[in-house]
Design a protein around this motif. Structure first.
Motif, PDB file in Angstrom:
ATOM      1  N   TRP A   1       0.807  -1.212   0.000  1.00  0.00           N
ATOM      2  CA  TRP A   1       0.000   0.000   0.000  1.00  0.00           C
ATOM      3  C   TRP A   1       0.842   1.265   0.000  1.00  0.00           C
ATOM      4  O   TRP A   1       0.370   2.328   0.389  1.00  0.00           O
TER       5      TRP A   1
ATOM      6  N   LYS B   1       2.695   4.521  -1.612  1.00  0.00           N
ATOM      7  CA  LYS B   1       2.234   5.494  -2.602  1.00  0.00           C
ATOM      8  C   LYS B   1       2.725   5.135  -4.005  1.00  0.00           C
ATOM      9  O   LYS B   1       2.039   5.420  -4.984  1.00  0.00           O
TER      10      LYS B   1
ATOM     11  N   VAL C   1       0.147   2.711  -5.238  1.00  0.00           N
ATOM     12  CA  VAL C   1      -1.205   3.256  -5.324  1.00  0.00           C
ATOM     13  C   VAL C   1      -1.301   4.378  -6.364  1.00  0.00           C
ATOM     14  O   VAL C   1      -2.306   4.474  -7.068  1.00  0.00           O
ATOM     15  N   TYR C   2      -0.265   5.214  -6.490  1.00  0.00           N
ATOM     16  CA  TYR C   2      -0.356   6.382  -7.352  1.00  0.00           C
ATOM     17  C   TYR C   2       0.607   6.358  -8.551  1.00  0.00           C
ATOM     18  O   TYR C   2       0.194   6.656  -9.672  1.00  0.00           O
TER      19      TYR C   2
ATOM     20  N   GLN D   1      -2.924  13.759  -5.508  1.00  0.00           N
ATOM     21  CA  GLN D   1      -3.505  12.582  -4.853  1.00  0.00           C
ATOM     22  C   GLN D   1      -2.710  12.218  -3.596  1.00  0.00           C
ATOM     23  O   GLN D   1      -3.293  11.863  -2.566  1.00  0.00           O
ATOM     24  N   MET D   2      -1.382  12.290  -3.694  1.00  0.00           N
ATOM     25  CA  MET D   2      -0.548  11.973  -2.535  1.00  0.00           C
ATOM     26  C   MET D   2      -0.790  12.967  -1.397  1.00  0.00           C
ATOM     27  O   MET D   2      -0.897  12.568  -0.233  1.00  0.00           O
TER      28      MET D   2
ATOM     29  N   HIS E   1      -4.130  12.280   0.187  1.00  0.00           N
ATOM     30  CA  HIS E   1      -4.040  11.082   1.028  1.00  0.00           C
ATOM     31  C   HIS E   1      -3.380  11.418   2.367  1.00  0.00           C
ATOM     32  O   HIS E   1      -3.865  11.002   3.424  1.00  0.00           O
ATOM     33  N   ASP E   2      -2.280  12.167   2.327  1.00  0.00           N
ATOM     34  CA  ASP E   2      -1.596  12.558   3.563  1.00  0.00           C
ATOM     35  C   ASP E   2      -2.504  13.402   4.450  1.00  0.00           C
ATOM     36  O   ASP E   2      -2.531  13.223   5.675  1.00  0.00           O
TER      37      ASP E   2
ATOM     38  N   TYR F   1      -5.788  13.377   4.511  1.00  0.00           N
ATOM     39  CA  TYR F   1      -6.824  12.484   5.034  1.00  0.00           C
ATOM     40  C   TYR F   1      -6.296  11.697   6.236  1.00  0.00           C
ATOM     41  O   TYR F   1      -6.960  11.606   7.263  1.00  0.00           O
ATOM     42  N   ARG F   2      -5.088  11.137   6.101  1.00  0.00           N
ATOM     43  CA  ARG F   2      -4.501  10.366   7.204  1.00  0.00           C
ATOM     44  C   ARG F   2      -4.243  11.256   8.412  1.00  0.00           C
ATOM     45  O   ARG F   2      -4.449  10.839   9.551  1.00  0.00           O
TER      46      ARG F   2
END
Length: 172
Positions: free
Chosen positions: A60, A62, A65-66, A158-159, A162-163, A165-166
């Motif tokens: 999983w 980055k 995923v990206y 996107q990265m 994601h950061d 969001y986390r």
């Protein structure tokens, strides 16, 4: 190009973290396990859990995923390299399956059983470290030349999302 550089630096930081974890695991084998005549169920279970956690973290990342999906969209020239990277992940997955089977089979008793257990862990680490090396030396350079500036911006966005969001989901 600045976005591509930022993204590759962020991915390299993630790579370094995974590499440190794998190398730490490799270091504990000869000092803590290899010289033992048997492993306790707790020791074996601990290592098994650590391997599975590391494998999930590797899967999983980055980059998986990206970046890899962006490369797949940008070019078909990467297919053989991506297949080879997947094959290294498969070797690591088989090594984990071997470790899990040994742990589930009962006590790891005897020098030969301990060596086989450690060999499976070493196989996992070697495969994942090989994958990291190939990603850094081959995949990153391929990405730099094949992904458009707009796509790099999308990957970086996107990265960052994601950061964020986390970060929002972390307990206070």
């Amino acid at each position: 190009m600045l976005t591509a550089t930022y993204t590759l630096v962020a991915l390299s930081v993630e790579q370094a973290s995974v590499r440190v974890s794998l190398q730490s695991l490799q270091k504990i084998l000869p000092t803590n396990f290899l010289k033992q005549a048997a492993l306790s169920p707790g020791q074996a279970s601990y290592v098994c859990d650590a391997l599975q956690r590391l494998f999930r973290n590797c899967h999983w990342r980055k980059i998986d995923v990206y970046l890899i999906p962006a490369i797949r969209r940008a070019t078909m020239q990467a297919n053989s390299l991506l297949d080879e990277l997947d094959a290294l992940s498969d070797v690591a997955g088989q090594a984990i399956a071997d470790v899990v089977a040994r742990v589930n089979a009962g006590p790891i008793d005897g020098q030969a059983a301990v060596r086989q257990f450690c060999r499976a862990i070493e196989t996992f680490c070697d495969a994942m470290l090989s994958r990291l090396d190939r990603e850094e030396h081959e995949l990153f350079s391929l990405a730099r030349t094949t992904i458009s500036g707009e796509e790099w911006f999308d990957v970086a966005n996107q990265m960052l999302a994601h950061d964020a969001y986390r970060q929002e989901r972390r307990p206070a």
